[in-house]
Design a protein around this motif. Sequence first.
Motif, PDB file in Angstrom:
ATOM      1  N   LEU A 127       0.910  -1.192   0.069  1.00  0.00           N
ATOM      2  CA  LEU A 127       0.120  -0.140  -0.197  1.00  0.00           C
ATOM      3  C   LEU A 127       0.951   1.367  -0.181  1.00  0.00           C
ATOM      4  O   LEU A 127       1.759   1.437   0.777  1.00  0.00           O
ATOM      5  CB  LEU A 127      -0.793  -0.184   1.235  1.00  0.00           C
TER       6      LEU A 127
ATOM      7  N   GLU B  48     -11.951   7.888   2.427  1.00  0.00           N
ATOM      8  CA  GLU B  48     -11.801   6.307   3.110  1.00  0.00           C
ATOM      9  C   GLU B  48     -12.135   5.314   1.996  1.00  0.00           C
ATOM     10  O   GLU B  48     -11.452   4.687   1.828  1.00  0.00           O
ATOM     11  CB  GLU B  48     -12.741   6.248   4.130  1.00  0.00           C
TER      12      GLU B  48
ATOM     13  N   LYS C 142      -8.442  13.206  -2.820  1.00  0.00           N
ATOM     14  CA  LYS C 142      -8.872  11.864  -3.341  1.00  0.00           C
ATOM     15  C   LYS C 142      -8.218  11.345  -4.951  1.00  0.00           C
ATOM     16  O   LYS C 142      -8.150  10.294  -4.985  1.00  0.00           O
ATOM     17  CB  LYS C 142     -10.444  11.854  -3.547  1.00  0.00           C
TER      18      LYS C 142
ATOM     19  N   SER D 168      -0.539   4.383   0.435  1.00  0.00           N
ATOM     20  CA  SER D 168      -1.305   5.337   1.490  1.00  0.00           C
ATOM     21  C   SER D 168      -1.884   4.542   2.636  1.00  0.00           C
ATOM     22  O   SER D 168      -2.469   3.439   2.452  1.00  0.00           O
ATOM     23  CB  SER D 168      -2.404   6.245   0.695  1.00  0.00           C
ATOM     24  N   HIS D 169      -1.763   5.281   3.650  1.00  0.00           N
ATOM     25  CA  HIS D 169      -2.510   4.551   5.142  1.00  0.00           C
ATOM     26  C   HIS D 169      -3.055   5.567   5.747  1.00  0.00           C
ATOM     27  O   HIS D 169      -2.948   6.702   5.648  1.00  0.00           O
ATOM     28  CB  HIS D 169      -1.363   3.925   5.826  1.00  0.00           C
ATOM     29  N   LEU D 170      -4.160   5.034   6.526  1.00  0.00           N
ATOM     30  CA  LEU D 170      -4.974   5.815   7.421  1.00  0.00           C
ATOM     31  C   LEU D 170      -4.928   5.261   8.752  1.00  0.00           C
ATOM     32  O   LEU D 170      -5.431   4.249   8.958  1.00  0.00           O
ATOM     33  CB  LEU D 170      -6.486   5.860   6.873  1.00  0.00           C
TER      34      LEU D 170
ATOM     35  N   LEU E  33      -4.872   9.879  -4.051  1.00  0.00           N
ATOM     36  CA  LEU E  33      -4.979   8.617  -3.253  1.00  0.00           C
ATOM     37  C   LEU E  33      -5.366   7.546  -4.371  1.00  0.00           C
ATOM     38  O   LEU E  33      -5.006   6.293  -4.225  1.00  0.00           O
ATOM     39  CB  LEU E  33      -6.079   8.429  -2.416  1.00  0.00           C
TER      40      LEU E  33
ATOM     41  N   ALA F 264      -6.481  -0.233   3.956  1.00  0.00           N
ATOM     42  CA  ALA F 264      -5.639   0.862   4.290  1.00  0.00           C
ATOM     43  C   ALA F 264      -5.779   1.458   5.521  1.00  0.00           C
ATOM     44  O   ALA F 264      -4.845   2.328   6.056  1.00  0.00           O
ATOM     45  CB  ALA F 264      -5.557   1.895   3.231  1.00  0.00           C
ATOM     46  N   LYS F 265      -7.052   1.221   6.276  1.00  0.00           N
ATOM     47  CA  LYS F 265      -7.434   1.899   7.389  1.00  0.00           C
ATOM     48  C   LYS F 265      -7.162   1.164   8.787  1.00  0.00           C
ATOM     49  O   LYS F 265      -7.593   0.053   8.611  1.00  0.00           O
ATOM     50  CB  LYS F 265      -8.971   2.346   7.495  1.00  0.00           C
TER      51      LYS F 265
ATOM     52  N   LEU G 290      -9.137   5.276  -0.396  1.00  0.00           N
ATOM     53  CA  LEU G 290      -7.938   4.723   0.385  1.00  0.00           C
ATOM     54  C   LEU G 290      -8.211   3.008   0.264  1.00  0.00           C
ATOM     55  O   LEU G 290      -7.244   2.265   0.006  1.00  0.00           O
ATOM     56  CB  LEU G 290      -7.885   5.007   1.989  1.00  0.00           C
TER      57      LEU G 290
END
Length: 205
Positions: A2, A109, A83, A4-6, A86, A116-117, A112
């Motif tokens: 990944l 979200e 967005k 991108s991470h949240l 992402l 990723a969350k 992502l």
Amino acid sequence: MLHSHLLCGPEQGGKSEYIKEISAAGAKTWGANKEEYTFYADQTDPEQVIDILQNGALFSDWKLLRYLNAHSITQKQQVQVMKKYLEHPAPTSLLILETEAYGIDKSLEEALGKEAKKTFWELSIDQAEQWVRRYFRQQKLEIEEDALNTLIELVGNDTQALKTECARLALFYPEGSCITGEVIEQYIAHSRQEDVFTLFASLVE
């Protein structure tokens, strides 16, 4: 991997450990030579962050960028710009969106993806106590029950803050020592910085 991470939730210690894992994965993929940045979403616009992520680096192999207070990305233009990134992230950059809230703009979200969350929930008092006991056990130290209660009361139940204070204590005592309530009072309570709230409480007393 990944790009991108949240990371959501109030537990900063867990986030810090997870960020180390993300960084290690980046180093394994692209090499140890990285650029690292930290910005706050309520102070720096997404456009500036994305420019850094997308621009090529002259002296590094890849970039890791932490974007804190990501719940502040609420304006329509900001959301659209983020967005778009992402959905098409830079190939040699890792973006970590962070917030103490439990989520950010829903469209972000969705961009992502669920994988990723990751949410870092606040520890219960019991979990915090277990963490402290385990930490001192690893250092071959013991802690009395009243000292443990005082430590949690003064420091809170975030593992990052607990680790900082416990590491300070471990430096002062040899293996086999027992941390007492008096020790906690001496090294933590008396060294805390005063603020308007603690000073007001003292004046009232």
